[in-house]
Scaffold this motif. Sequence first.
Motif, PDB file in Angstrom:
ATOM      1  N   PHE A  59      58.302  48.034  52.834  1.00 31.28           N
ATOM      2  CA  PHE A  59      58.040  46.670  52.344  1.00 31.28           C
ATOM      3  C   PHE A  59      58.962  46.253  51.221  1.00 31.28           C
ATOM      4  O   PHE A  59      59.025  45.069  50.873  1.00 31.28           O
ATOM      5  CB  PHE A  59      56.583  46.567  51.868  1.00 31.28           C
ATOM      6  CG  PHE A  59      56.295  47.291  50.573  1.00 31.28           C
ATOM      7  CD1 PHE A  59      56.007  48.647  50.563  1.00 31.28           C
ATOM      8  CD2 PHE A  59      56.312  46.614  49.368  1.00 31.28           C
ATOM      9  CE1 PHE A  59      55.753  49.320  49.368  1.00 31.28           C
ATOM     10  CE2 PHE A  59      56.048  47.270  48.164  1.00 31.28           C
ATOM     11  CZ  PHE A  59      55.775  48.628  48.167  1.00 31.28           C
ATOM     12  N   LYS A  60      59.647  47.215  50.632  1.00 30.70           N
ATOM     13  CA  LYS A  60      60.478  46.900  49.462  1.00 30.70           C
ATOM     14  C   LYS A  60      61.575  45.895  49.787  1.00 30.70           C
ATOM     15  O   LYS A  60      62.068  45.208  48.899  1.00 30.70           O
ATOM     16  CB  LYS A  60      61.118  48.176  48.920  1.00 30.70           C
ATOM     17  CG  LYS A  60      60.149  49.279  48.575  1.00 30.70           C
ATOM     18  CD  LYS A  60      59.368  49.009  47.307  1.00 30.70           C
ATOM     19  CE  LYS A  60      58.449  50.181  47.014  1.00 30.70           C
ATOM     20  NZ  LYS A  60      57.668  49.983  45.787  1.00 30.70           N
ATOM     21  N   ALA A  82      64.525  52.447  38.976  1.00 32.54           N
ATOM     22  CA  ALA A  82      63.909  53.777  39.082  1.00 32.54           C
ATOM     23  C   ALA A  82      63.153  53.769  40.388  1.00 32.54           C
ATOM     24  O   ALA A  82      62.685  52.709  40.821  1.00 32.54           O
ATOM     25  CB  ALA A  82      62.939  53.991  37.933  1.00 32.54           C
ATOM     26  N   THR A  84      60.661  56.135  43.466  1.00 26.54           N
ATOM     27  CA  THR A  84      60.166  57.309  44.182  1.00 26.54           C
ATOM     28  C   THR A  84      60.829  57.368  45.563  1.00 26.54           C
ATOM     29  O   THR A  84      60.458  58.184  46.389  1.00 26.54           O
ATOM     30  CB  THR A  84      58.632  57.262  44.329  1.00 26.54           C
ATOM     31  OG1 THR A  84      58.262  56.043  44.992  1.00 26.54           O
ATOM     32  CG2 THR A  84      57.945  57.335  42.969  1.00 26.54           C
ATOM     33  N   GLY A  85      61.770  56.468  45.843  1.00 20.65           N
ATOM     34  CA  GLY A  85      62.576  56.570  47.056  1.00 20.65           C
ATOM     35  C   GLY A  85      62.786  55.281  47.817  1.00 20.65           C
ATOM     36  O   GLY A  85      63.910  54.932  48.162  1.00 20.65           O
ATOM     37  N   ASN A  86      61.721  54.557  48.092  1.00 22.95           N
ATOM     38  CA  ASN A  86      61.877  53.360  48.925  1.00 22.95           C
ATOM     39  C   ASN A  86      62.582  52.214  48.206  1.00 22.95           C
ATOM     40  O   ASN A  86      63.407  51.517  48.800  1.00 22.95           O
ATOM     41  CB  ASN A  86      60.519  52.894  49.437  1.00 22.95           C
ATOM     42  CG  ASN A  86      60.052  53.735  50.605  1.00 22.95           C
ATOM     43  OD1 ASN A  86      60.850  54.149  51.429  1.00 22.95           O
ATOM     44  ND2 ASN A  86      58.750  54.007  50.662  1.00 22.95           N
ATOM     45  N   VAL A 185      48.282  51.925  46.185  1.00 20.57           N
ATOM     46  CA  VAL A 185      48.691  51.484  44.846  1.00 20.57           C
ATOM     47  C   VAL A 185      49.480  52.595  44.167  1.00 20.57           C
ATOM     48  O   VAL A 185      49.006  53.721  44.031  1.00 20.57           O
ATOM     49  CB  VAL A 185      47.464  51.105  43.985  1.00 20.57           C
ATOM     50  CG1 VAL A 185      47.878  50.809  42.552  1.00 20.57           C
ATOM     51  CG2 VAL A 185      46.744  49.895  44.582  1.00 20.57           C
ATOM     52  N   GLY A 186      50.706  52.260  43.775  1.00 18.63           N
ATOM     53  CA  GLY A 186      51.550  53.190  43.031  1.00 18.63           C
ATOM     54  C   GLY A 186      51.878  52.565  41.693  1.00 18.63           C
ATOM     55  O   GLY A 186      51.161  52.702  40.717  1.00 18.63           O
ATOM     56  N   ASN A 187      52.981  51.805  41.673  1.00 13.36           N
ATOM     57  CA  ASN A 187      53.348  51.085  40.455  1.00 13.36           C
ATOM     58  C   ASN A 187      52.590  49.756  40.358  1.00 13.36           C
ATOM     59  O   ASN A 187      52.725  49.029  39.400  1.00 13.36           O
ATOM     60  CB  ASN A 187      54.869  50.860  40.441  1.00 13.36           C
ATOM     61  CG  ASN A 187      55.449  50.887  39.055  1.00 13.36           C
ATOM     62  OD1 ASN A 187      54.886  51.468  38.128  1.00 13.36           O
ATOM     63  ND2 ASN A 187      56.588  50.244  38.892  1.00 13.36           N
ATOM     64  N   GLY A 189      52.800  46.901  41.961  1.00  7.94           N
ATOM     65  CA  GLY A 189      53.461  45.619  42.203  1.00  7.94           C
ATOM     66  C   GLY A 189      52.999  44.968  43.495  1.00  7.94           C
ATOM     67  O   GLY A 189      52.777  43.754  43.547  1.00  7.94           O
ATOM     68  N   ALA A 239      55.628  58.802  47.261  1.00 11.53           N
ATOM     69  CA  ALA A 239      55.936  57.383  46.998  1.00 11.53           C
ATOM     70  C   ALA A 239      55.027  56.799  45.923  1.00 11.53           C
ATOM     71  O   ALA A 239      55.426  55.886  45.198  1.00 11.53           O
ATOM     72  CB  ALA A 239      55.809  56.571  48.284  1.00 11.53           C
ATOM     73  N   ILE A 240      53.801  57.310  45.825  1.00 11.37           N
ATOM     74  CA  ILE A 240      52.850  56.760  44.835  1.00 11.37           C
ATOM     75  C   ILE A 240      52.492  57.803  43.774  1.00 11.37           C
ATOM     76  O   ILE A 240      51.406  57.795  43.201  1.00 11.37           O
ATOM     77  CB  ILE A 240      51.587  56.167  45.513  1.00 11.37           C
ATOM     78  CG1 ILE A 240      50.914  57.176  46.462  1.00 11.37           C
ATOM     79  CG2 ILE A 240      51.957  54.901  46.268  1.00 11.37           C
ATOM     80  CD1 ILE A 240      49.543  56.689  46.989  1.00 11.37           C
ATOM     81  N   ALA A 288      52.060  57.960  51.868  1.00 11.95           N
ATOM     82  CA  ALA A 288      51.535  56.974  50.900  1.00 11.95           C
ATOM     83  C   ALA A 288      50.908  55.790  51.620  1.00 11.95           C
ATOM     84  O   ALA A 288      49.877  55.259  51.196  1.00 11.95           O
ATOM     85  CB  ALA A 288      52.661  56.484  49.980  1.00 11.95           C
ATOM     86  N   SER A 289      51.506  55.376  52.718  1.00 11.34           N
ATOM     87  CA  SER A 289      50.979  54.238  53.472  1.00 11.34           C
ATOM     88  C   SER A 289      49.583  54.530  53.996  1.00 11.34           C
ATOM     89  O   SER A 289      48.727  53.643  54.075  1.00 11.34           O
ATOM     90  CB  SER A 289      51.881  53.924  54.667  1.00 11.34           C
ATOM     91  OG  SER A 289      53.202  53.723  54.257  1.00 11.34           O
TER      92      SER A 289
HETATM   93  N1  F0G Z   1      53.813  52.766  49.659  1.00  8.69           N
HETATM   94  C1  F0G Z   1      55.084  53.148  49.650  1.00  8.69           C
HETATM   95  C2  F0G Z   1      55.655  53.706  50.899  1.00  8.69           C
HETATM   96  C3  F0G Z   1      55.859  53.016  48.478  1.00  8.69           C
HETATM   97  O1  F0G Z   1      57.128  53.401  48.495  1.00  8.69           O
HETATM   98  C4  F0G Z   1      55.258  52.500  47.311  1.00  8.69           C
HETATM   99  C5  F0G Z   1      56.021  52.382  46.077  1.00  8.69           C
HETATM  100  C6  F0G Z   1      53.919  52.107  47.393  1.00  8.69           C
HETATM  101  C7  F0G Z   1      53.233  52.246  48.568  1.00  8.69           C
HETATM  102  C8  F0G Z   1      53.192  51.527  46.232  1.00  8.69           C
HETATM  103  O2  F0G Z   1      53.591  50.227  45.968  1.00  8.69           O
HETATM  104  O3  F0G Z   1      54.361  50.560  43.635  1.00  8.69           O
HETATM  105  O4  F0G Z   1      53.968  48.280  44.558  1.00  8.69           O
HETATM  106  O5  F0G Z   1      52.053  49.807  44.087  1.00  8.69           O
HETATM  107  N2  F0G Z   1      57.167  52.860  45.897  1.00  8.69           N
HETATM  108  C9  F0G Z   1      57.995  52.628  44.729  1.00  8.69           C
HETATM  109  C10 F0G Z   1      59.411  53.124  44.961  1.00  8.69           C
HETATM  110  C11 F0G Z   1      57.407  53.043  43.454  1.00  8.69           C
HETATM  111  O6  F0G Z   1      60.104  53.466  44.001  1.00  8.69           O
HETATM  112  O7  F0G Z   1      59.857  53.112  46.106  1.00  8.69           O
HETATM  113  P1  F0G Z   1      53.487  49.671  44.479  1.00  8.69           P
END
Ligand code: F0G
Length: 354
Positions: A59-60, A82, A84-86, A185-187, A189, A239-240, A288-289
């Motif tokens: 989704f990024k 910065a 976690t990869g995506n 939920v990770g960061n 956003g 990722a999270i 993470a998904s």
């Molecule tokens: N799922 C995936 C696959 C992600 O890569 C991320 C975040 C999230 C969920 C969480 O989304 O941060 O908006 O709450 N990945 C970030 C990265 C941190 O650096 O690729 P979020």
Amino acid sequence: MRYPGLLQTYKQYLPVTDRTPMLTLQEGNTPLVRADNLSAELGLDLYFKYEGLNPTGSFKDRGMVMAVAKAMEEGSRTIMCASTGNTSAAAAAYAARGGLNCIVLIPNNNIALGKLAQAIIYGAKVIAIEGNFDRALEIVREITAKHPITLVNSVNPYRIEGQKTAAFEVSDQLGKAPDYLAIPVGNAGNISAYWKGFKEYHALGRIGSLPKMVGFEAEGAMAIVKGEPIPEPETVATAIRIGNPASWKTAVAAAEESGGQINYVTDDEILAAYRMIASREGIFAEPASAASIAGVLKLKREGEFRGGETVVCVLTGHGLKDPNIAIKSVAAEPLVVPDSEAAVMDAIRKLEGE
Ligand code: F0G
């Protein structure tokens, strides 16, 4: 007609001016796949918003196309994040497309193989720090505050603007807002972006109701659930693996305003859901998904649903991002046999007996 990409499609809802370059890799416009098998089993009308089918597999791309287009409009030469990869994969791809330099900071040994491969092949300068994502983001904030480099993490408001378009698509694909929107939920956003998108569509009269936003952190990284930052976050869902989410407040607001919640799922629940959607629905998303569907299963056990609710799980990234986890999590390397029909038939019988 050729799909023109996110900026063109949604320009009336986005900070697009006549000077904004119409950058695109044809991101967005991802399928909303109905989970027929799991819907029947759970008594829900369950869908997956399959964001792994974006150009860089997550989704990024939605937020990054907007952020990089604005960086170009503003004359920036270099972007930095910065990740976690995506985020790094998306930043590297759109920087390549737009002719910008890209620097990414990743936590050493804690990003999935596919994501690292992407950042490298798109030509980003990849730096792995001996520290976690939260520390990487602090360093990126310090550097971009002092140097003429554009920060493209989701603290850049253009990222959220781009990402909110997913809420528009879900609404248009369903012909209404879902009752629940489940999301990892990770960061934090993305949950903030979806909620912004739903509220905007609602205010414009494009949808008549709003979903309950239900966000799921990984247990070992559940800062928001605990109410305090986690200094050493740990989860299989790298990722999270984030202990101090940048969009903490807006995520809590999304949950509260919508009557939803921020909850957590364990690594075992994440991996079980990850295998389940692949083996039952034919959908391969990264661990993470799967926190979104693991979370829905948890809410179901807790009696949250009456039955028949429309639930959309956001599958944020493609399963191929992290092939090592897939092979490890089913503990099954392929059987190697001699190249004869008899040997193959023996192997089939053996596998059927398992
Ligand atoms: N799922 C995936 C696959 C992600 O890569 C991320 C975040 C999230 C969920 C969480 O989304 O941060 O908006 O709450 N990945 C970030 C990265 C941190 O650096 O690729 P979020």
